[in-house]
Design an enzyme around this catalytic site. Structure first.
Site, short mmCIF file in Angstrom:
data_model
loop_
_atom_site.label_atom_id
_atom_site.label_comp_id
_atom_site.label_asym_id
_atom_site.label_seq_id
_atom_site.Cartn_x
_atom_site.Cartn_y
_atom_site.Cartn_z
N SER A 57 -11.01 10.08 -31.18
CA SER A 57 -9.83 9.27 -31.05
C SER A 57 -8.54 10.07 -30.87
O SER A 57 -7.52 9.51 -30.47
CB SER A 57 -9.68 8.36 -32.28
OG SER A 57 -9.52 9.13 -33.45
N SER A 109 -13.44 13.02 -34.13
CA SER A 109 -12.19 12.76 -33.42
C SER A 109 -11.30 13.96 -33.17
O SER A 109 -10.35 13.86 -32.40
CB SER A 109 -11.37 11.72 -34.17
OG SER A 109 -11.82 10.46 -33.79
N LYS A 142 -0.76 13.44 -34.72
CA LYS A 142 -1.49 12.23 -34.36
C LYS A 142 -0.83 11.04 -35.05
O LYS A 142 -0.37 11.15 -36.20
CB LYS A 142 -2.95 12.38 -34.82
CG LYS A 142 -3.88 11.26 -34.40
CD LYS A 142 -5.32 11.54 -34.83
CE LYS A 142 -6.29 10.42 -34.48
NZ LYS A 142 -7.67 10.72 -34.92
N1 GLN Z 1 -15.83 8.15 -32.20
C1 GLN Z 1 -16.09 7.99 -33.60
C2 GLN Z 1 -15.85 6.55 -34.01
O1 GLN Z 1 -15.52 5.78 -33.18
C3 GLN Z 1 -15.28 8.93 -34.44
C4 GLN Z 1 -13.85 8.60 -34.47
C5 GLN Z 1 -13.07 9.41 -35.45
O2 GLN Z 1 -13.49 10.51 -35.85
N2 GLN Z 1 -11.96 8.85 -35.88
O3 GLN Z 1 -16.03 6.18 -35.12
#
Ligand code: GLN
Length: 500
Positions: free
Chosen positions: A164, A188, A84
């Site tokens: 994400s 995420s 990532k």
């Molecule tokens: N969707 C969640 C957020 O927007 C989690 C994102 C993540 O785990 N980086 O905060």
């Protein structure tokens, strides 16, 4: 052949793809890597990778070949992975999905990606993500959204891969790598894994060092893995966990090799289901996940017990206050002075800061910085951040008492299957609500795995989470493996468009 058409696409496989791969590679890593690099290039339409690194992968594969020939093979030799794009990789551009880091080439390697590299993994490239991890669909990437390969297989190019880590999950699902390193602040890893029909593992907070990973919410961020099977995820996690003096929150691993633990026969477990979640207003897809989940748990010979976790109702607001507060503080460093994008339109230092941040961050990031700064500001801190921390403590305590009655908990990873791009555009809160089932785990720092469990009515996959107590990671893996094997034998594969 299109990787989605490749044989052996069963999700219920027991054998580890990584081990199978290692057995067949012998001294042919270089050949294997060329094949998968060609697949990566042929599937650029998915937009899974922000930066491809074929030369790095080739030289790492050549080094693996040498070691294998000389009888010095390491754990991940010949395993092609994706990383990532919020892991700093030495000499390889690292953007966190943002314009503000679009030209950033780190001079150092993150602890976790460094461990994978040292174990012999070949890095195919850096995967797409919502800017700084802010999102659940990968639509917030400066580099454009990633397309969900499961949707594409159904003839739809408008299905979000989740986020994400949407690029990482899509790359694994489309066979553009064997596994991926990703991060999970509020879901995420697990949510995109569920949306793309693959396995996502978030370890206990502290097991994997955060050093060199671009920070979102430091008390929540955790490195982990996305893979096609539970065994593969275990092999990756075994390779990258460990104490790191550069991360004060990292811990000495309190258990032995997980892969070896998975090879032993399964024990008798009591699995908990929180009434708070089971009794939520459901839809038929969600109900189907529950029914299949409960039936595979019973088939495995495990006991089911209902538990009370009433404060889970407050997890989502508490998470968004804490995550955004910490993000607003972590993002203060992007000012255009030392690294990253710098606005060309500035005649003094304040203008430089203002214009760099105005031009470098997207709207979602700005919104989160503003909300987080507000929640931390004098006079509001107690009402928001401190209060959210108290809720967090309550949730952790409730989990702790639940784990006195049960070994692990289960519930679906997401309330719905993958949604179409743009479906949350007019109502941003509805996007945050997508995270309702994943954020409690981060608040309490627990380990969790999402395993494909069912196909929704529209044929897109859905996941079931197995959640354990702190440092119960090996048991979470074992139960998830059992769920995966059994889900692979019933309903899921019968109606699966994923297995041809
Ligand atoms: N969707 C969640 C957020 O927007 C989690 C994102 C993540 O785990 N980086 O905060």
């Amino acid at each position: 052949m299109h990787p989605l058409r490749a044989p052996g696409r069963a999700l219920g496989k027991t054998a580890s793809l990584i081990r199978q791969h290692q057995e067949t590679i012998e001294d042919q890593c270089a050949v294997g890597i060329d094949r998968i690099i060609a697949d990566v290039e042929a599937n650029r339409n998915l937009n899974a990778y922000i930066t491809e690194t074929p030369d790095v992968a080739r030289s790492q594969a050549a080094a693996s070949d040498r070691r294998i020939r000389e009888g010095r093979a390491r754990g991940l030799d010949g395993v092609p992975i994706a990383i990532k794009d919020n892991y700093c990789t030495k000499g390889i551009r690292t953007t966190a999905g943002s314009k503000i880091l679009s030209n950033f080439v780190p001079t150092y390697e993150s602890f976790v990606s460094g461990k994978a590299r040292d174990a012999g993994a070949a890095c195919l490239g850096k995967t797409n993500m919502d800017e700084f991890g802010f999102g659940s669909s990968t639509e917030n990437s400066f580099f454009g959204p990633t397309i969900n390969p499961r949707g594409l297989e159904l003839g739809r190019n408008n299905v979000a891969p989740g986020g994400s880590s949407g690029g990482a999950a899509a790359a694994v699902a489309a066979r553009l790598c064997l596994g991926a390193l990703a991060t999970d602040t509020g879901g995420s890893i697990r949510q995109p894994a569920a949306f793309c029909g693959v396995v996502g593992m978030k370890p206990t907070y502290g097991l994997c060092s955060r050093w060199g990973i671009i920070a979102y919410g430091s008390s929540l961020d955790q490195a982990g893995a996305i893979a096609r099977t539970v065994d593969d995820a275990a092999i990756l996690i075994d390779a990258v966990l460990g104490e790191d003096p550069n991360d004060a929150t990292s811990v000495r691993t309190p258990f032995a090799n997980i892969e070896a633990f998975l090879a032993k026969p399964s024990a008798q477990y009591t699995i908990g289901i929180p009434r708070t979640i089971r009794d939520l207003n459901s839809n038929s897809d969600l109900e189907n996940c529950w029914l299949i989940g409960e039936s595979v748990i019973k088939d495995a010979g495990y006991r089911i017990r209902y538990v009370d976790l009433p404060s889970l109702n407050y997890a989502l607001p508490a998470y968004y206050v804490i995550a955004l507060s910490e993000a607003s503080s972590n993002l203060a460093r992007y000012d255009g002075v030392r690294y990253g994008y710098r606005s060309p339109r500035a005649s003094n230092i304040s203008e430089l800061y203002e214009n760099t941040r105005a031009e470098g961050f997207n709207w979602e990031t700005k919104k989160r910085i503003i909300m987080g700064t507000f929640a931390l500001s004098a006079g509001y801190y107690e009402a928001y951040y401190e209060r959210a921390c108290r809720v967090r403590r309550l949730i952790s305590d409730e989990f702790r008492s639940a784990f006195r009655q049960v070994d692990c908990l289960i519930w679906p990873t997401t309330p719905t299957p993958a949604f179409a791009f743009g479906s949350h555009q007019t109502d941003p809160i509805s996007m945050y609500l997508e995270d309702i089932f994943t954020v409690p785990v981060n608040l309490a720092g627990l380990p969790a795995i999402s395993v494909p469990i069912a196909l929704a009515a529209n044929y897109l996959p859905m996941g079931l989470q197995v959640i354990g107590p702190q440092f119960g990671d090996p048991h979470v893996f074992r139960i998830a493996k059992e769920v995966q094997n059994r889900a692979g034998q019933i309903g899921f594969t019968e109606t699966s468009g994923l297995r041809k």
